[in-house]
Design an enzyme around this catalytic site. Structure first.
Site, PDB file in Angstrom:
ATOM      1  CE  LYS A  68      -1.216   2.365   3.349  1.00 53.75           C
ATOM      2  NZ  LYS A  68      -2.425   2.348   4.144  1.00 53.75           N
ATOM      3  NE  ARG A 112      -5.018   1.143   7.066  1.00 53.18           N
ATOM      4  CZ  ARG A 112      -4.073   1.858   7.632  1.00 53.18           C
ATOM      5  NH1 ARG A 112      -4.357   2.724   8.590  1.00 53.18           N
ATOM      6  NH2 ARG A 112      -2.813   1.744   7.229  1.00 53.18           N
ATOM      7  CD  GLN A 140      -9.765   8.412   9.746  1.00 55.26           C
ATOM      8  OE1 GLN A 140     -10.354   7.573  10.424  1.00 55.26           O
ATOM      9  NE2 GLN A 140      -9.506   8.220   8.466  1.00 55.26           N
ATOM     10  CG  ASP A 224       0.617   9.176  10.388  1.00 56.13           C
ATOM     11  OD1 ASP A 224       1.197  10.275  10.566  1.00 56.13           O
ATOM     12  OD2 ASP A 224      -0.106   8.940   9.405  1.00 56.13           O
ATOM     13  CE  LYS A 228       1.791  13.703  10.444  1.00 57.95           C
ATOM     14  NZ  LYS A 228       0.934  12.869   9.575  1.00 57.95           N
TER      15      LYS A 228
END
Length: 316
Positions: A68, A112, A140, A224, A228
């Site tokens: 991905k 997901r 999100q 992530d 951050k």
């Protein structure tokens, strides 16, 4: 020749998939050692600000492996295009033959991630939810709220965003299905809510330890990378339960990484999500506990959702 599945086809297919159940199965495989998931490949950009992640792997003795590529470029809104982009590549695990290219433009990553948030709340949210707090106003934020309704329904919602214009627009887009309150600060969200989802790319903590009331569950999905951070490290120290989607990944990114770097917590405090959902003793045991689930995004999620879309597409 590999099958090409476009975004509109993907959106139609994924509506009929129980993505939360797929994520649960995937995390169990992962924590039980039934997957091969190498470290995340990562590209960080400065002008404009953005990042691209390459996540890949396979479930042992399965039919496929998945690669991905997903990105987030945060100035894309100025260009009239979504911040999330990307695609999924599905290969035959026994031969390496490419089976499918899913041109999802980041949509499956968004779905997901939201499903993993719903899974986290399913096992760690308090039984009685007073209100859901959403930190952030992007896609999100909306998807997390929608997916929470399956297992932890609540229509009272407090929202905080970086600008009042974005927050008001977000509240309007949610429509009349929810009772929306706009907060002036992130701490105001925590004052009113005992389930909170943080969804921003912030590099400065938005929620502090003193903001959060006892009994609160927090799912953190925005952090992530190493840079951050949405939660003050002291908040993880204050929490009764701290869950990582991936303990190996938590050593290089996310809220847990920052808290360990700040010496607020030790690695011994961390439990992996796939382990916790198999053992009720590792889950919330009373409504006074503070629980935090740090979702950095694991390749097994991409494997599960890509397989599900391809299988459903092939069955038509």
């Amino acid at each position: 020749m590999a099958t090409i599945i476009n975004l509109e086809e993907i959106k139609a297919i994924v509506k009929d998939i129980d993505v939360v159940a797929a994520m649960e199965e995937g995390f169990i495989h992962y924590s039980n050692g039934n997957t091969v998931v190498p470290p995340v490949g990562e590209l960080l950009f400065e002008e404009p600000k953005g990042d691209a992640h390459i996540k890949y792997g396979y479930i042992k003795k399965d039919a496929y492996y998945v690669i991905k590529i997903a990105s987030g470029f945060y100035d894309n809104a100025k260009l009239g295009i979504p911040s999330s982009q990307g695609l999924m590549l599905l290969f035959d695990q026994k031969t390496g033959v490419p089976k499918a290219i899913l041109l999802d433009e980041g949509h499956l990553t968004d779905i997901r991630t939201a499903a993993a948030g719903a899974l986290a709340a399913k096992y760690f949210a308090p039984k009685k939810i007073k209100a859901i707090g959403i930190i952030g106003t992007g896609i999100q934020a909306k998807l997390q709220l929608e997916h929470l309704q399956k297992h932890t329904p609540c229509q009272t919602v407090w929202v905080w965003g970086r600008t009042i214009e974005n927050t008001e627009k977000f509240a309007k887009e949610l429509g009349s299905d929810y009772n929306i309150q706009i907060a002036k600060t992130a701490s105001e969200v925590a004052k009113h809510c005992n389930v909170i989802v943080t969804t921003t790319p912030s590099e400065l903590a938005l929620l502090n330890a003193d903001d959060v009331q006892k009994g609160t569950h927090i799912t953190a999905v925005g952090s992530d990378t190493q840079d951050k951070q949405e939660l003050e490290s002291k908040l993880l120290a204050k929490a009764d339960i701290v869950i990582a989607d991936s303990i190996p990944q938590s050593k290089s990114r996310g809220e847990i990484y920052r808290a360990i770097q700040d010496k607020a917590i030790s690695e011994n405090k961390i439990v992996e999500l796939g382990t916790a959902i198999q053992d009720s003793k590792l889950q919330r045991t009373n409504d006074d506990q503070i629980t935090i689930v740090d979702l950095t995004g694991v390749a097994v999620q991409d494997i599960m959702i890509t397989k599900a879309v391809y299988t459903n597409y092939s069955a038509v």
